[in-house]
Enzyme design. Structure first.
Site, short mmCIF file in Angstrom:
data_model
loop_
_atom_site.label_atom_id
_atom_site.label_comp_id
_atom_site.label_asym_id
_atom_site.label_seq_id
_atom_site.Cartn_x
_atom_site.Cartn_y
_atom_site.Cartn_z
N CYS A 190 2.60 0.29 1.93
CA CYS A 190 1.44 -0.58 2.17
C CYS A 190 1.77 -2.07 2.16
CB CYS A 190 0.36 -0.29 1.13
SG CYS A 190 -0.11 1.45 1.06
N HIS A 202 -5.77 -6.94 -2.21
CA HIS A 202 -5.27 -5.65 -1.71
C HIS A 202 -6.43 -4.67 -1.70
CE1 HIS A 202 -2.37 -2.63 -0.69
NE2 HIS A 202 -2.62 -1.92 -1.78
N GLU A 227 -5.01 -5.21 -10.11
CA GLU A 227 -5.02 -6.46 -9.34
C GLU A 227 -5.84 -7.53 -10.06
OE1 GLU A 227 -5.41 -8.01 -4.74
OE2 GLU A 227 -6.14 -6.00 -5.26
N LYS A 251 -10.76 -3.99 3.36
CA LYS A 251 -10.53 -2.55 3.55
C LYS A 251 -11.84 -1.78 3.45
CE LYS A 251 -5.70 -2.11 1.97
NZ LYS A 251 -5.38 -3.45 1.46
N HIS A 311 -7.92 1.48 5.13
CA HIS A 311 -6.57 1.12 4.73
C HIS A 311 -5.59 1.47 5.84
CE1 HIS A 311 -3.15 0.16 2.47
NE2 HIS A 311 -3.41 0.77 1.33
N PHE A 369 3.03 1.71 -2.82
CA PHE A 369 3.68 2.77 -3.58
C PHE A 369 5.16 2.44 -3.71
CE2 PHE A 369 0.79 6.75 -2.75
CZ PHE A 369 -0.17 6.20 -3.57
#
Length: 410
Positions: A168, A300, A311, A332, A337, A396
């Protein structure tokens, strides 16, 4: 070190086939998320219904029309999703056909997974239909570099051309890499960004298996958030050495003034606020923005319980209690996403927010969460006086990127 101007932007997503479409939809609170039934092949398990954010049909014909020749049929969707915004961004920058698009331009795009549609079709043919032959274009369509190669060939770009892949954070890494090459004078211009087309039956089943996807919708920072929603599409920005852009009279849309990158070295899927904070602190320090109070945070913001809380903590770690007064957006919630393409799309929308002085709302928000005590832009678009944009991208594997942009007039 060269200053880095942004001179072109392009995008395609479930919100629309141009950046203007994406911006207008996001700021109006319109959503590209809809319920989809996945896996309807006679060779697949089928029957899975989940919210998704998919690009509308017809973009292939529109892409062919823009180029005046067939280009879409030979490309996997993830490559089509980068070629379309690359054309848009180049045309806005005024560089299409310019002599700089030769050895002095780089093309760097980020993708998390590449040509999944082609890969799954090949596996279905081989394992499901028991065919002994794969389609001859399988390999060039699947490879992660198919998108950058398509763009390089379409616009005759002969400089450094390659793809990055960091889940990502892929397009954010691509943007940072292009910026670094311009800063040291290796190139004058870089087409950077990313795309993804992961809304395939097998991919959706894989994401569902790790319990990452919401069965309802994407609700970043909301107390009842329960997962992300997969989206598809891509975005491209043209970065250019400041002096080069001004010398040719280009319209400057913004400036990339800082970037930071870090690794959590902690867990393959669980986020680390400490690692995220390191990336943000690097970007803010480079930009001289650690104590600024005019920053728009483009989070994010996946809508997963762990990510949004982490976050929030990392933002407070970097900016102190002042972080709770900085406006936060999370688009998003509108376009889903895009995995490798998310950061580029969110940054493009964020730059428009700076230019318009208007922050698009976080959609689907229902209730405050004490663990996400930030100044969230919810309900409707909000007027802002922000001069800087912080774009976060966390992946990830514990891979973090933070990008700091200044508006065109800062």
């Amino acid at each position: 070190m060269n200053r880095i101007a942004v001179t072109g932007l392009g995008a395609i997503s479930a919100l629309g086939a141009s950046l203007e479409d994406n911006w207008q939809a996001a700021v109006a609170g319109q959503s590209g998320i809809a319920r989809c039934i996945m896996g309807d092949s006679e060779y697949g398990p089928g029957g899975l219904e989940l919210p998704m954010a998919r690009v509308a049909d017809g973009y292939e014909a529109a892409l062919d029309a823009k180029f005046g020749r067939p280009v879409a049929a030979g490309l996997d969707p993830f490559a089509r999703f980068i070629l379309a915004p690359a054309l848009e961004a180049l045309e806005q920058s005024g560089l299409r056909g310019h002599e700089v698009l030769n050895e002095r331009t780089a093309v760097i795009f980020g993708h998390g997974l590449g040509g999944l549609a082609t890969l799954e079709a090949g596996y279905e043919r081989f394992f499901g239909m028991k065919s002994a032959r794969m389609h001859p274009s399988t390999v060039p369509r699947v490879m992660l570099s198919a998108g950058v190669s398509a763009v390089a060939m379409a616009f005759e770009i002969r400089g450094p051309v390659f793809a990055t892949s960091s889940a990502c954070a892929s397009s954010a890494h691509a943007i940072a890499q292009g910026a670094a090459m311009i800063a040291i004078g290796q190139v004058d211009c870089a087409l950077v960004g990313g795309s993804e087309a992961v809304s395939t039956a097998g991919s959706v089943r894989a994401w569902e298996a790790i319990k990452a996807m919401s069965p309802v919708t994407c609700r970043p920072f909301s107390a009842d958030r329960d997962g992300m929603v997969l989206g598809e599409g891509g975005a491209v920005m043209v970065l250019e050495a400041w002096d080069h852009a001004t010398a040719r009279g280009a319209t400057i849309l913004g400036e990339l003034v800082g970037w930071g990158m870090s690794s959590d070295a902690f867990h393959i899927t669980q986020p680390s606020p400490e690692g995220q904070a390191r990336a943000m602190r690097q970007a803010a320090t480079q930009a001289g923005a650690l104590n600024r109070d005019d920053i728009l945070i483009s989070a994010h913001g996946t809508g997963t319980p762990l990510n949004d809380a982490a976050e929030t903590q990392s933002l407070v770690d970097v900016f102190g209690e002042a972080a709770r007064k900085l406006p936060v957006i999370a688009t998003k919630s509108a376009h889903g996403h895009l995995i490798g393409g998310s950061a580029a799309l969110q940054a493009a929308i964020g730059l428009r927010a700076l230019a318009e002085g208007l922050a698009p709302p976080i959609q689907n928000f229902t209730a405050r969460d004490p663990a996400c005590d930030l100044d969230l832009v919810v309900g409707e678009a909000r007027k802002i006086g922000s001069k800087l944009l912080l774009q976060n991208a966390f992946a990830f594997g514990g891979l973090n990127v933070a990008l700091m942009f200044a508006g065109a007039e800062d």
